[in-house]
Design a protein around this motif. Structure first.
Motif, short mmCIF file in Angstrom:
data_model
loop_
_atom_site.label_atom_id
_atom_site.label_comp_id
_atom_site.label_asym_id
_atom_site.label_seq_id
_atom_site.Cartn_x
_atom_site.Cartn_y
_atom_site.Cartn_z
N ARG A 115 0.85 -1.32 -0.18
CA ARG A 115 0.13 -0.13 0.26
C ARG A 115 0.87 1.28 -0.17
NH1 ARG A 115 -5.28 0.17 2.14
NH2 ARG A 115 -4.88 -2.06 2.84
N VAL A 116 0.33 2.43 -0.64
CA VAL A 116 0.93 3.60 -0.65
C VAL A 116 0.31 4.51 0.52
CG1 VAL A 116 1.28 5.87 -1.61
CG2 VAL A 116 1.79 3.77 -3.07
N GLY A 117 0.94 5.19 1.30
CA GLY A 117 0.24 5.97 2.36
C GLY A 117 0.33 7.33 2.02
N ILE A 118 -0.50 7.99 1.98
CA ILE A 118 -0.39 9.41 1.67
C ILE A 118 -0.55 10.17 2.83
CG2 ILE A 118 -1.64 11.38 0.26
CD1 ILE A 118 -2.59 9.28 -1.60
N VAL A 119 0.47 11.10 3.24
CA VAL A 119 0.35 12.12 4.53
C VAL A 119 -0.04 13.36 3.67
CG1 VAL A 119 1.35 12.90 6.37
CG2 VAL A 119 1.96 10.77 5.64
N THR A 120 -1.15 13.76 4.30
CA THR A 120 -1.70 15.23 3.60
C THR A 120 -1.92 16.37 4.63
OG1 THR A 120 -3.52 15.96 2.35
CG2 THR A 120 -4.13 14.13 4.01
N PHE A 121 -1.87 17.48 3.95
CA PHE A 121 -2.37 18.51 5.08
C PHE A 121 -3.59 18.34 5.30
CE2 PHE A 121 -4.54 22.85 4.93
CZ PHE A 121 -3.74 23.53 5.97
N ASP A 122 -4.40 18.03 4.80
CA ASP A 122 -5.87 17.84 5.43
C ASP A 122 -6.57 16.60 4.60
OD1 ASP A 122 -8.61 18.11 6.35
OD2 ASP A 122 -8.27 20.20 6.79
N SER A 123 -7.26 15.47 5.49
CA SER A 123 -7.66 14.45 4.77
C SER A 123 -8.92 14.61 4.30
CB SER A 123 -7.46 13.42 5.86
OG SER A 123 -8.25 13.56 6.93
N ARG A 124 -9.56 15.36 4.93
CA ARG A 124 -11.19 15.97 4.86
C ARG A 124 -11.30 16.05 3.21
NH1 ARG A 124 -11.54 19.16 10.21
NH2 ARG A 124 -9.61 19.99 9.06
N PRO A 125 -10.76 17.08 2.65
CA PRO A 125 -10.81 17.32 1.24
C PRO A 125 -10.19 16.39 0.39
CG PRO A 125 -9.59 19.11 2.11
CD PRO A 125 -9.96 18.03 3.37
N LEU A 126 -9.28 15.68 0.61
CA LEU A 126 -8.78 14.55 -0.13
C LEU A 126 -9.46 13.50 -0.66
CD1 LEU A 126 -6.23 14.31 -1.72
CD2 LEU A 126 -5.39 13.26 0.10
N THR A 127 -10.49 13.60 -1.37
CA THR A 127 -11.44 12.80 -1.74
C THR A 127 -11.29 11.82 -2.77
OG1 THR A 127 -12.55 14.20 -3.54
CG2 THR A 127 -13.53 14.29 -1.06
N PRO A 128 -12.15 10.58 -3.16
CA PRO A 128 -11.70 9.76 -4.27
C PRO A 128 -11.43 10.71 -5.54
CG PRO A 128 -13.03 8.62 -2.48
CD PRO A 128 -12.98 10.15 -2.03
N ASP A 129 -12.43 11.45 -5.61
CA ASP A 129 -12.55 12.30 -6.93
C ASP A 129 -11.16 13.05 -7.12
OD1 ASP A 129 -14.99 11.43 -7.58
OD2 ASP A 129 -16.06 13.11 -6.76
N ILE A 130 -10.66 13.76 -5.96
CA ILE A 130 -9.48 14.33 -6.05
C ILE A 130 -8.18 13.28 -6.57
CG2 ILE A 130 -7.64 15.43 -5.04
CD1 ILE A 130 -10.13 17.19 -5.52
N LEU A 131 -8.44 12.05 -5.94
CA LEU A 131 -7.25 11.24 -6.33
C LEU A 131 -7.36 10.73 -7.85
CD1 LEU A 131 -7.13 9.23 -3.12
CD2 LEU A 131 -5.51 11.04 -3.94
N LYS A 132 -8.70 10.69 -8.28
CA LYS A 132 -9.03 10.16 -9.68
C LYS A 132 -8.28 11.16 -10.63
CE LYS A 132 -13.49 7.58 -9.19
NZ LYS A 132 -14.60 7.73 -9.38
N CYS A 133 -7.91 12.23 -10.30
CA CYS A 133 -7.20 13.24 -11.09
C CYS A 133 -5.93 13.04 -11.18
CB CYS A 133 -7.11 14.64 -10.36
SG CYS A 133 -8.64 15.57 -10.18
N SER A 134 -5.09 11.84 -10.54
CA SER A 134 -3.91 11.26 -10.75
C SER A 134 -3.85 10.25 -11.76
CB SER A 134 -3.34 10.80 -9.37
OG SER A 134 -3.99 9.68 -9.03
N GLY A 135 -5.09 9.90 -12.10
CA GLY A 135 -5.21 8.58 -13.02
C GLY A 135 -5.72 7.27 -12.16
N ILE A 136 -5.72 7.22 -10.94
CA ILE A 136 -6.08 6.17 -10.27
C ILE A 136 -7.60 5.88 -10.04
CG2 ILE A 136 -5.76 5.30 -7.88
CD1 ILE A 136 -3.44 4.93 -9.39
N GLU A 137 -7.97 4.98 -10.46
CA GLU A 137 -9.40 4.41 -10.26
C GLU A 137 -9.70 3.47 -9.08
OE1 GLU A 137 -12.22 5.72 -11.70
OE2 GLU A 137 -11.26 7.01 -13.12
N ASP A 138 -8.89 2.58 -9.11
CA ASP A 138 -8.91 1.50 -7.87
C ASP A 138 -8.02 2.07 -6.81
OD1 ASP A 138 -8.92 -0.67 -6.27
OD2 ASP A 138 -8.04 -2.01 -7.71
N GLN A 139 -8.44 2.32 -5.68
CA GLN A 139 -7.96 2.99 -4.55
C GLN A 139 -7.84 2.38 -3.37
OE1 GLN A 139 -9.57 7.01 -3.98
NE2 GLN A 139 -9.94 7.40 -6.24
#
Length: 232
Positions: A115-139
């Motif tokens: 697994r990749v662990g993402i450490v973020t400034f704020d986890s609340r707005p880091l939604t699946p839709d935001i992660l999809k912008c990286s090209g990742i569908e299966d999260q």
């Protein structure tokens, strides 16, 4: 003797930029020149929380075009949440664009089994839709932990960021440890927040894991350029 032929343009939030050693806005972080420019109105509220994405997207494009006219040969930012603007920025600009370390996700996932662990400034707005912008569908192989409500989070939320390396290291390491206690298969860590780059080496030494950040992303972006040209 040689002169640099490539310049990284760094779009900044509209606040006093963090210039700690190793930070995105510190010119000594890189072996190539950088030119930084604030985007008016870009704040934690407007960018991270996405309260006015359309206006912010247009503002980032406009300032990026100014930097290109001034000689920038590639564009990045000092906020990982700007990945929301990546597609439009890449379409609008004549130079390579990599706005966020989150764009490294597909690469990192392909290099490990776990697994990749993402450490973020704020986890609340880091939604699946935001992660999809990286090209990742299966999260399913992604874990997320934020530093929200920490002293570093509070400092970074202010117009003048007065966080210290010591406090940031403590808060980021705490978030990392909590995430690893929840997921025992984390094999790499990605810092979403471009503000964490000053403590990357410290966290890497403490965790003994590969850690990727905004500086990793910027260096990769620039690695495709011919960084030096013969003078004369």
């Amino acid at each position: 003797m040689s002169t640099s032929s490539s310049v990284l343009g760094v779009l900044q939030l509209d606040s006093v930029p963090q210039t700690l050693p190793g930070s995105m806005s510190n010119p000594n972080t890189f072996r190539f020149p950088i030119v930084c420019r604030r985007v008016r109105g870009a704040s934690v509220k407007t960018v991270v929380s996405g309260t006015n994405d359309e206006e912010m997207r247009a503002a980032f494009v406009a300032v990026a075009k100014d930097l290109v006219r001034e000689g920038a040969t590639a564009i990045t930012t000092n906020c990982g949440f700007t990945i929301k603007y990546q597609a439009e920025m890449a379409e609008a600009l004549p130079v390579p664009v990599s706005l966020s370390s989150l764009l490294l996700l597909p690469y990192i996932l392909s290099t490990i089994k776990g697994r990749v662990g993402i450490v973020t400034f704020d986890s609340r707005p880091l939604t699946p839709d935001i992660l999809k912008c990286s090209g990742i569908e299966d999260q399913d192989r992604i874990a997320i932990r934020g530093i929200e409500d920490s002293l570093t989070w509070s400092a970074m939320s202010e117009p003048e960021n007065k966080t210290t390396i010591q406090q940031m290291a403590h808060d980021v390491l705490t978030a990392t440890a909590l995430m690893r206690s929840q997921y025992d298969d984390i094999q790499a860590i990605l810092f979403e927040c471009a503000g964490f780059t000053s403590v990357t080496s410290h966290i890497r030494a403490q965790t003994r894991l590969p850690i990727f950040d905004a500086v990793t992303n910027a260096k990769l972006l620039m690695s495709g350029h011919n960084l030096t040209l013969p003078s004369g």
